[in-house]
Structures are given as structure tokens and as C-alpha cells.
Scaffold this motif. Structure first.
Motif, PDB file in Angstrom:
ATOM      1  N   ALA A  96       0.826  -1.334   0.081  1.00  0.00           N
ATOM      2  CA  ALA A  96       0.154  -0.001   0.022  1.00  0.00           C
ATOM      3  C   ALA A  96       0.736   1.226   0.124  1.00  0.00           C
ATOM      4  N   ALA A  97       1.974   1.129   0.866  1.00  0.00           N
ATOM      5  CA  ALA A  97       2.857   2.597   1.076  1.00  0.00           C
ATOM      6  C   ALA A  97       3.447   2.712  -0.366  1.00  0.00           C
ATOM      7  N   HIS A  98       3.962   1.511  -1.295  1.00  0.00           N
ATOM      8  CA  HIS A  98       4.604   1.611  -2.181  1.00  0.00           C
ATOM      9  C   HIS A  98       3.794   2.160  -3.425  1.00  0.00           C
ATOM     10  N   LEU A  99       2.621   1.631  -3.341  1.00  0.00           N
ATOM     11  CA  LEU A  99       1.453   1.895  -4.661  1.00  0.00           C
ATOM     12  C   LEU A  99       1.294   3.364  -4.335  1.00  0.00           C
ATOM     13  N   LEU A 100       0.921   3.785  -3.475  1.00  0.00           N
ATOM     14  CA  LEU A 100       0.372   5.139  -3.097  1.00  0.00           C
ATOM     15  C   LEU A 100       1.678   6.336  -3.373  1.00  0.00           C
ATOM     16  N   ALA A 101       2.899   6.034  -2.981  1.00  0.00           N
ATOM     17  CA  ALA A 101       3.998   6.728  -2.944  1.00  0.00           C
ATOM     18  C   ALA A 101       4.157   7.065  -4.493  1.00  0.00           C
ATOM     19  N   GLN A 102       4.021   5.976  -5.483  1.00  0.00           N
ATOM     20  CA  GLN A 102       3.976   6.054  -6.837  1.00  0.00           C
ATOM     21  C   GLN A 102       2.860   7.172  -7.391  1.00  0.00           C
ATOM     22  N   HIS A 103       1.959   7.682  -6.648  1.00  0.00           N
ATOM     23  CA  HIS A 103       1.023   8.564  -7.086  1.00  0.00           C
ATOM     24  C   HIS A 103       0.937  10.019  -6.205  1.00  0.00           C
ATOM     25  N   GLY A 104       2.016  10.040  -5.755  1.00  0.00           N
ATOM     26  CA  GLY A 104       2.317  11.392  -4.854  1.00  0.00           C
ATOM     27  C   GLY A 104       2.113  11.560  -3.659  1.00  0.00           C
ATOM     28  N   TYR A 105       1.803  10.337  -2.900  1.00  0.00           N
ATOM     29  CA  TYR A 105       1.201  10.449  -1.540  1.00  0.00           C
ATOM     30  C   TYR A 105       2.583  10.383  -0.820  1.00  0.00           C
ATOM     31  N   LYS A 106       2.530  10.953   0.681  1.00  0.00           N
ATOM     32  CA  LYS A 106       3.753  10.715   1.480  1.00  0.00           C
ATOM     33  C   LYS A 106       3.224   9.405   2.468  1.00  0.00           C
ATOM     34  N   THR A 107       4.378   8.607   2.189  1.00  0.00           N
ATOM     35  CA  THR A 107       3.941   7.221   2.905  1.00  0.00           C
ATOM     36  C   THR A 107       5.161   6.652   3.694  1.00  0.00           C
ATOM     37  N   LEU A 108       4.897   5.840   4.728  1.00  0.00           N
ATOM     38  CA  LEU A 108       5.871   5.349   5.448  1.00  0.00           C
ATOM     39  C   LEU A 108       5.473   3.910   5.534  1.00  0.00           C
ATOM     40  N   ALA A 109       5.888   2.750   5.458  1.00  0.00           N
ATOM     41  CA  ALA A 109       5.482   1.435   5.903  1.00  0.00           C
ATOM     42  C   ALA A 109       6.253   1.119   7.439  1.00  0.00           C
ATOM     43  N   LEU A 110       5.312   0.750   8.242  1.00  0.00           N
ATOM     44  CA  LEU A 110       5.786   0.283   9.507  1.00  0.00           C
ATOM     45  C   LEU A 110       6.844  -1.003   9.427  1.00  0.00           C
ATOM     46  N   GLU A 111       7.915  -0.789  10.166  1.00  0.00           N
ATOM     47  CA  GLU A 111       8.891  -2.064  10.104  1.00  0.00           C
ATOM     48  C   GLU A 111       8.230  -2.947  11.396  1.00  0.00           C
ATOM     49  N   ASN A 112       8.818  -4.099  11.199  1.00  0.00           N
ATOM     50  CA  ASN A 112       8.302  -5.253  12.115  1.00  0.00           C
ATOM     51  C   ASN A 112       7.038  -5.317  12.542  1.00  0.00           C
ATOM     52  N   CYS A 113       6.219  -5.164  11.588  1.00  0.00           N
ATOM     53  CA  CYS A 113       4.551  -5.531  11.839  1.00  0.00           C
ATOM     54  C   CYS A 113       4.270  -6.650  12.934  1.00  0.00           C
ATOM     55  N   PRO A 114       4.969  -7.734  12.464  1.00  0.00           N
ATOM     56  CA  PRO A 114       4.392  -9.243  13.202  1.00  0.00           C
ATOM     57  C   PRO A 114       4.788  -8.643  14.790  1.00  0.00           C
ATOM     58  N   GLN A 115       5.771  -7.885  15.239  1.00  0.00           N
ATOM     59  CA  GLN A 115       5.817  -7.686  16.863  1.00  0.00           C
ATOM     60  C   GLN A 115       4.362  -6.869  17.433  1.00  0.00           C
ATOM     61  N   LEU A 116       3.853  -6.201  16.541  1.00  0.00           N
ATOM     62  CA  LEU A 116       2.559  -5.745  17.101  1.00  0.00           C
ATOM     63  C   LEU A 116       1.500  -6.617  17.510  1.00  0.00           C
ATOM     64  N   PHE A 117       1.752  -7.917  16.948  1.00  0.00           N
ATOM     65  CA  PHE A 117       0.788  -8.956  17.171  1.00  0.00           C
ATOM     66  C   PHE A 117       1.439 -10.117  18.021  1.00  0.00           C
ATOM     67  N   THR A 118       2.419  -9.794  18.738  1.00  0.00           N
ATOM     68  CA  THR A 118       2.655 -10.646  19.963  1.00  0.00           C
ATOM     69  C   THR A 118       1.852 -10.284  21.159  1.00  0.00           C
ATOM     70  N   GLN A 119       2.226 -11.086  21.950  1.00  0.00           N
ATOM     71  CA  GLN A 119       1.231 -10.769  23.315  1.00  0.00           C
ATOM     72  C   GLN A 119       1.918  -9.501  23.894  1.00  0.00           C
ATOM     73  N   THR A 120       3.318  -9.442  23.940  1.00  0.00           N
ATOM     74  CA  THR A 120       3.712  -8.309  24.561  1.00  0.00           C
ATOM     75  C   THR A 120       3.381  -6.882  23.614  1.00  0.00           C
ATOM     76  N   GLY A 121       3.575  -7.057  22.050  1.00  0.00           N
ATOM     77  CA  GLY A 121       3.095  -5.821  21.531  1.00  0.00           C
ATOM     78  C   GLY A 121       1.728  -5.741  21.311  1.00  0.00           C
ATOM     79  N   GLN A 166       1.081  -3.507  24.423  1.00  0.00           N
ATOM     80  CA  GLN A 166       1.518  -1.914  24.333  1.00  0.00           C
ATOM     81  C   GLN A 166       0.856  -1.381  23.385  1.00  0.00           C
ATOM     82  N   PHE A 167       0.532  -1.785  21.980  1.00  0.00           N
ATOM     83  CA  PHE A 167       0.049  -0.972  20.897  1.00  0.00           C
ATOM     84  C   PHE A 167      -1.494  -1.209  20.446  1.00  0.00           C
ATOM     85  N   LEU A 168      -1.589  -2.453  20.801  1.00  0.00           N
ATOM     86  CA  LEU A 168      -3.234  -2.865  20.163  1.00  0.00           C
ATOM     87  C   LEU A 168      -4.242  -2.623  21.091  1.00  0.00           C
ATOM     88  N   LYS A 169      -4.525  -1.532  21.638  1.00  0.00           N
ATOM     89  CA  LYS A 169      -5.494  -1.346  22.764  1.00  0.00           C
ATOM     90  C   LYS A 169      -6.911  -0.579  22.518  1.00  0.00           C
TER      91      LYS A 169
END
Length: 384
Positions: A336-361, A364-367
Motif C-alpha cells: 500500500a505504501a509503495h503503490l500510493l507513493a507512486q501516485h504522489g502520496y507521502k507514505t511510510l511502511a511500519l517496520e516489524n509489523c509482526p511484533q505488534l501482534f505478539t502478546q507483548t506488542g 503495548q500498541f493494540l488497545k
């Protein structure tokens, strides 16, 4: 992946594509957001398991890299203190307690049937399917491409490209070279080495094979069919001859161009430890998972823009604002970030997404379970 048939092991069988309940599968999350052609390709490698009461589906602490769906029967999820939670077949469309490592031991309370799918393959096929959906909507807006939409979508659904990173989907057609051909032209010849493959854009061709001084007609192929692809993936001679039955147009893909498509482009990213600081500054997090996945839980104040409808919802984004994209694995969000960047949008892709969905992540993040929508390019609390 196939379990041994013992008294204590589930009975595992390859999914029969005709007998399998596709209507049920189409309701599962996130399989429901895949095109039928990609779903059927995924199910070719899926496994249906018949599990007897008392048998274990998976154990706490294990990594199995599988999506496990309960199709029929009852399963209990057990934790170390001995407490159990029962799940009934079809009561949930999500994979069973999907977090890795497994947080529960899953035990069949009754005789059950479960569907096991390799998680990595599912994620690749899901992303490919949804990027193809995105491109179809983009192409349909181009009036000069109206006549090519159907043919282009047939090409995108070719299994030749399933190994190509979805981020390169827009490059595929720029790598194809048109070639006008005439009835009687021999395009590839049995026994010769080849370094290109062809898609039929217009016309028909005959596929034949010579054996024991006899010529055997194997097939007549037409629009959308690919031939000669073995030359791209194997160092081998042509195993058949293809001759045009009618005048037509072919689209040629050379081996070197195919290899270039296999290299994934770089995408600008944001480190996970910088996420909360950026969200606090007002930068919008965009969850590209399905609506069902988002509704369960998501990042603080994140909006939901599913990848398969990105082309429709992208108009809600503002090109002067920065957006951080995420999903459960990082594959859909990088696309998604890459496709939209090709069309002029300012995008970043979050690194280490799987860590969000660990028990600890997750703790901390998914509340957040509130629904947020985009208004003037920023996230605001939605209704309901």
C-alpha cells in the motif's frame, strides 16, 4: 505439514477442490477478501484435517506458521491454570487463537474438521489478490485502456507472477513487448532453448508435440494463455511447438525482464520504536487489513483503508500529509505504501509489523477498539 495417521494424531487429507465447501471458505477472514482464482490457487496447498475428540490441534508455546480454521465441531482453548474456553464451529470466521507462539493449547471437544493453510503462502496470495484488485480499479479509470482491462486482469492472475513481489505489479505490463504474428508463424519450437515467454492478447495458437515421428495435437490456446514460461524458471529446452492458428498479437516477456520483476523495490519505513512518538505528533496510522481484522483491535487512532479497496479510498488521503501503513505481517502495508507513493502520496511502511501482534506488542500498541475515519485527510472518531 501432513500428519501421520496414528491413534493420537489427526487424520490429514489434501483439500479436494471440487468437494470442498467454497462457500464456507469465502466467508473466512481474511480469505473472504481474495479473488476466486487466487483463493483456489491457495487451496491447492491447503490441508483439511479430521480431528477426533480429545486430540490436540496445537500446543501452547509452539510455532507452526499456520492459519488453522475450525470448520465443524467444538474446540477448547486451554491455558496453564487448567481453565478452558470453548469455540464452536462456524461461531468465528477467524483462525483459531492465531497468535505465534501459540498462547493456548487447542483440544478437540468433539470430532472436528479444521482447515490448515501455510501462513506465509496465504499472506503472499492475499496481497497479490488485493494488489490486483487495486490495479484493476486504477486501469478502469484510464479510458484508453478500457479494451485491455479484461486481458490485463487475466495476465495478473497467471501463476507465473505469483513469485513476483506484489510491489512490482505495475511494472509487469511495462516489461511486456507486443509482437504482431500471423497464421502459420511458429512462435516456439520443440527442442530449442528459449529465453522468453508469451501471452496471447489476440488470436489462437496450436500446441503440438513430436514423438516417435508422430505429431500430437495437445491443445488450442487463445486470449490470456501464457506459453513458454518454462524458459523463465528452468534451464530446459522447449517441450512443445506453438504455431499460430490465426493472425494475432502476442505480448513477449524476456527472461532478464522477468528476473528484474523478482527483485522487490525498497519502501520508506518507520521503526516500531518511533511509532508512538509519531502518532502523538498527529501523523495518521493506516491499517490496511480487512474491516473484520481492524474491528477486533488496532493501533491507537488508526484508520482502516483495506488494501483491496485502496484505489477507492485513497481519495480520502491528503497528499500534503504523512501516513504510516501497517498490517499483521508488513506485506500488505508495504504494498500500500509503495503503490500510493507512486501516485504522489507521502507514505511510510511500519517496520516489524509482526511484533505488534505478539502478546507483548498487543498489550503495548493494540488497545484501541474505536472506529476512526478519514476527514480532510486526518483521523477522526467515527460512529459506532
Amino acid at each position: 505439514m501432513h500428519a501421520q495417521k496414528t491413534a493420537s494424531s489427526p487424520t490429514t487429507t489434501k483439500v479436494p477442490p471440487i468437494e470442498f465447501d467454497l462457500n464456507l471458505t469465502r466467508a473466512l477472514v481474511p480469505l473472504k477478501d481474495m479473488s476466486e482464482s487466487h483463493l483456489l490457487a491457495l487451496l491447492d496447498d491447503a490441508v483439511v484435517e479430521m480431528v477426533c475428540a480429545g486430540q490436540t490441534l496445537f500446543t501452547a508455546g509452539s510455532y507452526d506458521a499456520q492459519h488453522v480454521y475450525l470448520l465443524h465441531g467444538d474446540v477448547s482453548l486451554a491455558v496453564e491454570d487448567g481453565s478452558r474456553t470453548r469455540i464452536k464451529g462456524r461461531s468465528s470466521l477467524f483462525p483459531i487463537a492465531h497468535q505465534q507462539p501459540r498462547q493456548y493449547t487447542a483440544i478437540a471437544e468433539t470430532d472436528c474438521s479444521v482447515l490448515r493453510i501455510d501462513s506465509e503462502r496465504l499472506d503472499k496470495m492475499l496481497t497479490w489478490s488485493q494488489v490486483a484488485d487495486y490495479l484493476q480499479l486504477i486501469i478502469s479509470r484510464e479510458r484508453d485502456l478500457d479494451e485491455d482491462v479484461d486481458w490485463m486482469m487475466i495476465v495478473l492472475k497467471s501463476n507465473l507472477f505469483f513469485k513476483v513481489p506484489p510491489l512490482n505489479v505495475e511494472q509487469i505490463f511495462s516489461r511486456l513487448t507486443p509482437q504482431v504474428v500471423y497464421a502459420g508463424d511458429v512462435i516456439i519450437r520443440q527442442g530449442e532453448m528459449g529465453d522468453q515467454c508469451y501471452f496471447i492478447k489476440e488470436g489462437e495458437a496450436d500446441v503440438t508435440r513430436h514423438s516417435d515421428n508422430k505429431r500430437q495435437h495437445l491443445a488450442t490456446i487463445s486470449v490470456g494463455r501464457c506459453f513458454g514460461e518454462d524458459a523463465l524458471v528452468n534451464e530446459t529446452v522447449r517441450n512443445a511447438t506453438v504455431m499460430m492458428r490465426t493472425d494475432g498479437v502476442l505480448m513477449r516477456l524476456d527472461k532478464q525482464d522477468f528476473y528484474r520483476l523478482l527483485k522487490e523495490p525498497s519502501v520508506a519505513t518507520l521503526a516500531l520504536h518511533e511509532l508512538e512518538e509519531n502518532i502523538a505528533k498527529g501523523i495518521v496510522a493506516v491499517d490496511v487489513r480487512s474491516e473484520e481484522e481492524y474491528s477486533e483491535v488496532h493501533l491507537q487512532q488508526a484508520v482502516n483503508v483495506p488494501l483491496n479497496i485502496l484505489a477507492i479510498k485513497s481519495r480520502l488521503l491528503a497528499k500534503d500529509k504523512l501516513y504510516i501503513f501497517y498490517c499483521d505481517t508488513g506485506r500488505r502495508s508495504r504494498a500500500a505504501a509503495h503503490l500510493l507513493a507512486q501516485h504522489g502520496y507521502k507514505t511510510l511502511a511500519l517496520e516489524n509489523c509482526p511484533q505488534l501482534f505478539t502478546q507483548t506488542g498487543a498489550q503495548q500498541f493494540l488497545k484501541d477498539t474505536h472506529n476512526y475515519v478519514l476527514r480532510d485527510g486526518v483521523a477522526v472518531l467515527g460512529q459506532g
